[in-house]
Design an enzyme around this catalytic site. Structure first.
Site, PDB file in Angstrom:
ATOM      1  N   ALA A   1       0.819  -1.206   0.000  1.00  0.00           N
ATOM      2  CA  ALA A   1       0.000   0.000   0.000  1.00  0.00           C
ATOM      3  C   ALA A   1       0.853   1.256   0.000  1.00  0.00           C
ATOM      4  O   ALA A   1       2.034   1.240   0.338  1.00  0.00           O
ATOM      5  CB  ALA A   1      -0.908   0.016   1.221  1.00  0.00           C
TER       6      ALA A   1
ATOM      7  N   GLU B   1      -1.254  -9.853  -4.040  1.00  0.00           N
ATOM      8  CA  GLU B   1      -2.661 -10.032  -4.417  1.00  0.00           C
ATOM      9  C   GLU B   1      -2.874  -9.628  -5.871  1.00  0.00           C
ATOM     10  O   GLU B   1      -3.650 -10.263  -6.598  1.00  0.00           O
ATOM     11  CB  GLU B   1      -3.551  -9.224  -3.476  1.00  0.00           C
ATOM     12  CG  GLU B   1      -3.583  -9.799  -2.062  1.00  0.00           C
ATOM     13  CD  GLU B   1      -4.394  -8.975  -1.089  1.00  0.00           C
ATOM     14  OE1 GLU B   1      -5.256  -9.541  -0.405  1.00  0.00           O
ATOM     15  OE2 GLU B   1      -4.159  -7.755  -1.015  1.00  0.00           O
TER      16      GLU B   1
ATOM     17  N   GLU C   1       0.810  -8.640   6.105  1.00  0.00           N
ATOM     18  CA  GLU C   1      -0.136  -7.764   6.801  1.00  0.00           C
ATOM     19  C   GLU C   1      -0.257  -8.054   8.295  1.00  0.00           C
ATOM     20  O   GLU C   1      -0.444  -7.142   9.104  1.00  0.00           O
ATOM     21  CB  GLU C   1      -1.529  -7.868   6.145  1.00  0.00           C
ATOM     22  CG  GLU C   1      -1.630  -7.209   4.785  1.00  0.00           C
ATOM     23  CD  GLU C   1      -1.279  -8.144   3.644  1.00  0.00           C
ATOM     24  OE1 GLU C   1      -1.620  -7.844   2.505  1.00  0.00           O
ATOM     25  OE2 GLU C   1      -0.639  -9.189   3.904  1.00  0.00           O
TER      26      GLU C   1
END
Length: 292
Positions: free
Chosen positions: A62, A104, A124
């Site tokens: 991210a 992902e 994560e």
């Protein structure tokens, strides 16, 4: 310079992510990927896609500058659904770290090839979160369930050799990553292979759920994210296959969980019976929505 660019050569669309320093999945990258996916689906000259990145990273997760901000469209789950549902096959050329949302993204592609120096993982849980763009749904369709649970609850990235052995990638580049990715893409032009979500779960019967529950609780030391990640994997067998498609597979965006929360309610084992729609698709927690 655009964060995402596209070039068409000999029927192959070369989609390049260039968002230094780590090619984070910020809003500009997500919007760029969404736009090129739509452009590719409307261009009959495109037969396959190679997704690659500039620099030493594939995608390292991210954009931390967006953490704590209101979600910005498009969401990563929407981008991933567009790539996975493309009319032509996408090949991820993984040149470096593919972490969190980066992995992902790669799992949404129809084939994956990695450089020998690449690392692949879903870290994560080390941040107190869980994969939020379908990672817990797609991973056990590419690798055996015990491997998937180990990756999502441990958070430790794996090397390409281990990824190849498990089935997470299709090949390790022996010389030039992009040349070999192009050859892989050309080999898929005869017909798009099944999407990751269309594949069956792997080695589900090989999971000793009661022992796994005890092991996760012991290693978690009170942190809740590992248990929540394992719960997501455990719920996957109960999901009706028709519900695991497109945005439904990505509906539950990752939430911030308290680091200390009892794990005793982790399911002992999946029932094995379709439940019509998985909890991951029906329910999302309204706390922090971030994409990692």
């Amino acid at each position: 310079m655009s964060a995402v660019s596209i070039e068409l050569r000999d029927g192959i669309a070369w989609v390049r992510i260039d968002n230094p320093p780590v090619n984070a999945l910020g809003q500009a990258v997500r919007a760029g990927l969404r736009d090129v996916a739509a452009e590719i689906d409307g261009d009959e000259n495109v037969q396959a896609v190679v997704l690659h990145s500039a620099g030493a990273m594939f995608v390292a997760g991210a954009d931390i500058q967006e953490l704590g901000m209101p979600p910005l469209d498009p969401s990563l789950p929407d981008v991933i659904a567009a790539i996975e549902g493309s009319r032509v096959p996408w090949v991820a050329a993984i040149n470096g770290h593919a972490l969190g949302g980066g992995l992902e993204l790669a799992m949404a592609c129809h084939a994956r090839i990695a450089h020998k120096a690449a690392r692949l993982g879903l870290p994560e849980v080390t941040l107190g979160t869980i994969p939020g763009a379908g990672g817990t749904v797609r991973l056990p369709r590419l690798v055996p369930m015990p491997v998937a649970i180990g990756m999502v609850t441990g958070g430790k990235p794996i090397e390409p050799s281990a990824a190849l052995q498990a089935g997470l990638i299709d090949a390790i580049a022996q010389s030039d990553l992009l040349i070999e990715a192009e050859a892989l893409a050309h080999g898929l032009t005869a017909g798009r292979p099944p999407t990751t979500l269309e594949k069956p779960l792997r080695a589900l019967d090989g999971v000793d759920w009661p022992s796994l529950k005890r092991e996760i609780i012991a290693k978690a030391r009170g942190a809740s994210a590992p248990g929540e990640a394992s719960r997501r994997c455990a719920k996957v067998p109960n999901c009706h296959p028709t519900k695991l498609s497109g945005a439904n597979a990505n509906a539950s965006c990752v939430c911030r969980y308290p680091r200390k929360r009892p794990l005793s309610d982790m399911p002992s084992a999946p029932s094995g019976k379709p439940a019509g729609a998985c909890a991951e698709s029906r329910r999302s927690r309204p706390t922090w929505r971030v994409w990692v």
